[in-house]
Enzyme design. Structure first.
Site, short mmCIF file in Angstrom:
data_model
loop_
_atom_site.label_atom_id
_atom_site.label_comp_id
_atom_site.label_asym_id
_atom_site.label_seq_id
_atom_site.Cartn_x
_atom_site.Cartn_y
_atom_site.Cartn_z
N LYS A 44 52.17 36.69 -55.73
CA LYS A 44 52.07 35.98 -54.48
C LYS A 44 52.53 34.54 -54.71
O LYS A 44 51.79 33.71 -55.24
CB LYS A 44 50.63 36.02 -53.95
CG LYS A 44 50.49 35.58 -52.47
CD LYS A 44 50.41 34.08 -52.40
CE LYS A 44 50.27 33.59 -50.97
NZ LYS A 44 50.49 32.11 -50.88
N GLU A 91 44.68 28.03 -64.31
CA GLU A 91 45.30 26.80 -64.79
C GLU A 91 45.30 25.83 -63.63
O GLU A 91 46.02 26.02 -62.65
CB GLU A 91 46.72 27.07 -65.30
CG GLU A 91 47.26 25.97 -66.18
CD GLU A 91 48.01 24.91 -65.40
OE1 GLU A 91 47.41 23.84 -65.14
OE2 GLU A 91 49.17 25.14 -65.04
N CYS A 107 51.37 19.12 -63.29
CA CYS A 107 49.95 19.14 -63.60
C CYS A 107 49.64 18.44 -64.91
O CYS A 107 48.57 17.86 -65.08
CB CYS A 107 49.42 20.58 -63.60
SG CYS A 107 50.26 21.65 -64.80
N GLU A 121 43.11 13.87 -58.88
CA GLU A 121 44.53 14.19 -59.03
C GLU A 121 45.28 13.90 -57.73
O GLU A 121 44.93 14.41 -56.68
CB GLU A 121 44.70 15.66 -59.41
CG GLU A 121 46.14 16.05 -59.68
CD GLU A 121 46.28 17.50 -60.10
OE1 GLU A 121 47.02 17.75 -61.07
OE2 GLU A 121 45.65 18.37 -59.47
#
Length: 487
Positions: free
Chosen positions: A181, A256, A289, A384
């Site tokens: 997906k 992750e 990331c 973040e």
């Protein structure tokens, strides 16, 4: 061309799902928009629980035969997929740049070749995957990796095909079947991958691709009782929802997640190298990331480091990612741009100072930004941003540097610049991070374990660690001299 085919920079892309070896259209669609200029690329089939169930059913039906396929044959097919990727590097590059705004030159030279490498690496690793037998009181222990079953892989938009195949390749090599997906903001190269895999001879149902919004199709995938593995790359809030959804079936997860990684610059470091490493954090418009978004610089060199950084950052070219001379492209979506700017404006209102940037350039591009005068407990240091926004703080001792580096809820990566090997060893031993780079950045090898600590993730992938996740490990213990002689 048909009503379900887009032409993206001259490349035909099917907008339907790929389920059980055939194209399947949904009754509803969603609009795919290019971040380069905000133009509409086209309408994409919008999956629901119906398509999710069909894809899992196809993966379940295909699993026994694929799991029983020899290692050598699975490896051969994965190498054929890699061949197909290499033949279409230009197509994949221009489609992905159009779809997610990353630099075309990076896709051509690094990202798409890495996609092919993902398949080749795990195909080759499969053929040498073994654990040496060992004895217990004369009994022989034999460890094996058994295919686990249908696997749901949910992938992000910042490096769509590379990060997808980092999951798809080991899952297929392990003998699992897959439901992929892709992110709704960048679905196109996943569709092309389905074509490439089919042409390479991957049996129907072994790889399925479903598109749509996570809120509409995601839960149906992650809560399905026939799913045996779930791997997700993305945000912490979404990971929590996936974990809750998977909990009912105790489906193993690999997550992750986000990062707020530090770059520690000590006074003895090569400052030119340190500045180069720092400016590199603007890669992919800050949508990485692993990016070291928090600069921690020793006080005695902070002024000189900042001066050199400002000079170096001023040489970067921001603009159309299709141009060879562009260094920084757009952010993925206006919604992401709004989020980035809100972070920055709140930080400025709280007393931060913008040494570089600090503002949006237009509706698609955010100016590379460096903020100083930020408090350790401030939002801009702790959360973040996922955009071209960096912060700079200073430290006076090694102990303070480590304390600041570890003082977030994340632990994905860290980068260290120093000329002292003993210091590097001391500091890296104390850093909470899944990956630490010393005097370098973004050197990645698929043999190495990859993942994060704390809220940056659960589990490790890469090399044998990937097979440990995608397989059920079995230990067979055999007694000595237990065989009858049948002549």
């Amino acid at each position: 061309m048909t009503e379900h085919t887009l032409t993206v920079a001259g490349v035909a892309v099917d907008t339907r799902h790929w389920i059980g070896g055939r194209r399947v259209a949904s009754t509803e669609t969603f609009t795919d928009v290019s971040p380069i200029d905000g133009s509409t690329i086209g309408e994409i089939s919008r999956g629901t629980a119906l398509e999710a169930a069909a894809a899992v059913a196809a993966a379940k039906a295909a699993f026994p035969a694929w799991a029983a396929t020899s290692r050598a044959e699975r490896a051969r097919i994965l190498h054929a997929v890699a061949d197909g990727v290499e033949k279409r590097i230009e197509d994949l590059s221009i489609v992905e740049t159009t779809d997610n705004g990353a630099l075309l030159r990076s896709h051509r030279r690094g990202v798409m070749p890495r996609v092919a490498h993902n398949f080749r690496f795990f195909a080759d690793w499969l053929l040498k995957l073994e654990h040496e037998d060992f004895e217990t009181r004369g009994h022989t222990n034999h460890v094996s990796w058994d295919p686990a079953g249908p696997s749901v892989l949910i992938t992000p938009w910042n490096a769509p095909l590379m990060l997808a195949t980092w999951k798809v390749a080991p899952a297929l090599a392990a003998g699992n079947t897959v439901v992929l997906k892709p992110a709704e903001w960048s679905p196109l190269t996943a569709s092309l991958l389905a074509d490439i895999a089919a042409e390479a001879g991957l049996p129907a149902g072994v790889l399925n691709v479903v598109q749509g919004y996570g809120s509409e199709i995601g839960d149906a995938l992650t809560s399905h009782p026939d799913v045996r593995r779930i791997s997700f790359t993305g945000s912490v809030p979404t990971a929590r929802r996936i974990a809750e959804s998977a909990a009912g079936n105790l489906t193993p997860l690999s997550l992750e997640l986000g990062g707020k990684s530090p770059l520690l610059v000590f006074a003895d470091a090569d400052l030119d190298l340190a500045v180069d490493l720092a400016v590199e954090q603007y890669d992919n418009a800050g949508q990485v990331c692993l990016a070291a978004t928090r600069f921690l610089v020793e006080e005695s060199v902070a002024e000189e480091f900042t001066r050199r950084f400002v000079e170096k950052a001023a040489t970067l070219t921001q603009g159309d990612p299709r141009h060879e001379t562009t260094d920084i492209g757009p952010n993925i979506h206006p919604r992401q741009l709004e989020k980035i700017d809100a972070f920055v404006q709140r930080a400025l209102a709280a007393g931060a100072r913008a040494v570089v940037g600090g503002h949006r350039k237009d509706t698609q591009y955010y100016a590379p930004t460096l903020l100083t005068d930020v408090a350790q407990d401030s939002e801009i240091v702790q959360e973040e941003v996922f955009g071209p926004v960096l912060t700079l703080q200073t430290f006076s001792t090694e102990e303070e540097a480590v304390r600041l580096a570890n003082d977030t809820r994340f632990g994905l990566a860290a980068t260290l610049a120093t000329a002292d090997a003993e210091r590097a060893e001391r500091v890296t031993a104390q850093l909470v991070a899944g990956t630490v780079w010393v005097n370098c950045f973004f050197v990645r090898d698929l043999q190495a374990p990859f993942g994060g600590s704390r809220h940056s993730g659960v589990g490790r992938e890469g090399g044998t660690w990937s097979f440990d996740f995608y397989c059920d490990l079995k230990n067979t213990v055999t007694a000595p001299n237990g065989w009858k002689n049948h002549g």
